[in-house]
Design an enzyme around this catalytic site. Structure first.
Site, mmCIF file in Angstrom:
data_model
loop_
_atom_site.group_PDB
_atom_site.id
_atom_site.type_symbol
_atom_site.label_atom_id
_atom_site.label_comp_id
_atom_site.label_asym_id
_atom_site.label_seq_id
_atom_site.Cartn_x
_atom_site.Cartn_y
_atom_site.Cartn_z
ATOM 1 N N ASP A 101 6.349 -6.143 -8.051
ATOM 2 C CA ASP A 101 5.800 -5.160 -7.133
ATOM 3 C C ASP A 101 5.708 -3.853 -7.264
ATOM 4 O OD1 ASP A 101 6.347 -7.443 -5.402
ATOM 5 O OD2 ASP A 101 7.889 -6.804 -4.716
HETATM 6 N N1 URA Z 1 10.857 -10.337 -6.433
HETATM 7 C C1 URA Z 1 10.386 -9.384 -5.616
HETATM 8 O O1 URA Z 1 10.473 -9.349 -4.589
HETATM 9 N N2 URA Z 1 9.635 -8.231 -6.384
HETATM 10 C C2 URA Z 1 9.516 -8.371 -7.598
HETATM 11 O O2 URA Z 1 8.840 -7.224 -8.063
HETATM 12 C C3 URA Z 1 9.717 -9.367 -8.288
HETATM 13 C C4 URA Z 1 10.515 -10.301 -7.915
#
Ligand code: URA
Length: 237
Positions: A101
């Site tokens: 993310d």
């Molecule tokens: N899980 C999430 O919620 N975000 C990420 O960036 C990676 C795994």
């Protein structure tokens, strides 16, 4: 390898631009002008375009310590792409192995080897991903058991694969998962009524983020790391 293919793989020339450069006599092999795209380049030959030596870039395997605010996706991005952090040629050939993310920091792998990527992210194989999650609320008493039993995420009809939760502090947990569903870690904690305020990936399979890499820094993986990652998922689910 044919000279026309060599030109495309070692420069920004497209097939048709390579043909034109050849026709204009801009390409030399070992100092001699060659105009035929079918000419076979052999190991040790020196290919030059307007006097500049062209070399084939082999497959690349990179680890990056991703800072927050950078986007792994290239489409419709409102944020800077993670590729902007790399000082390498032909960035457009590279892709990230899975995604983090925009707010997540830590280990992201980057390559131009699609088969290698597939081995790491294929859901048929269970490659560990280890995250350090900072939480808004203290961990519940039963958090370890809930994660081990699998969690039903909002909008899903099957529980997640068993995950291992390690309590680091009251509001800090290390979580190992083997899937890569959209926002998975954040959604798992949300299902327990908690909220992830910061998320950092520490490890993928056998490869941990290098402690020497500051946020935004990257390095090439060693051959041992590349093959360890390719073999890490040899036990399909
Ligand atoms: N899980 C999430 O919620 N975000 C990420 O960036 C990676 C795994």
């Amino acid at each position: 390898m044919r000279l026309d293919k060599y030109l495309c793989e070692s420069s920004d020339l497209t097939r048709s631009l390579a043909r034109s450069a050849l026709a204009r006599g801009e390409i030399t092999v070992n100092g001699e002008v060659v105009k035929r795209g079918t000419f076979v380049v052999r190991e040790g030959d020196q290919v030059q375009w307007d006097g500049e030596t062209l070399e084939i870039i082999g497959l690349r395997y990179i680890m990056l310590n991703k800072p927050a605010g950078y986007e792994c996706s290239l489409k419709n991005s409102q944020h800077l792409p993670v590729m902007d952090l790399l000082d390498v040629d032909k960035r457009d050939r590279l892709h990230t192995v899975g995604r983090l993310d925009v707010d997540t920091t830590g280990l992201i792998l980057i390559t131009d080897d699609g088969q290698w990527t597939h081995r790491i992210i294929s859901p048929r194989h269970r490659c560990d991903k280890v995250y350090l999650a900072t939480l808004a609320e203290p961990l519940s008493e039963d958090a370890e058991e809930r994660f081990a039993a699998g969690i039903l995420l909002e909008g899903e009809d099957k529980v997640t694969l068993p995950a291992v939760l390690e309590r680091v502090e009251e509001r800090l947990a290390r979580l190992t998962i083997q899937e890569g569903k959209y926002h998975q870690v954040r959604r798992m904690f949300a299902a327990l009524g908690n909220h992830v305020t910061a998320l950092h990936r520490e490890r993928i399979g056998p490869v941990a983020l290098d402690d020497d890499l500051q946020l935004g820094e990257s390095r090439y993986l060693t051959p041992a790391e590349v093959s360890a990652l390719a073999q890490a998922d040899d036990t399909p689910a």
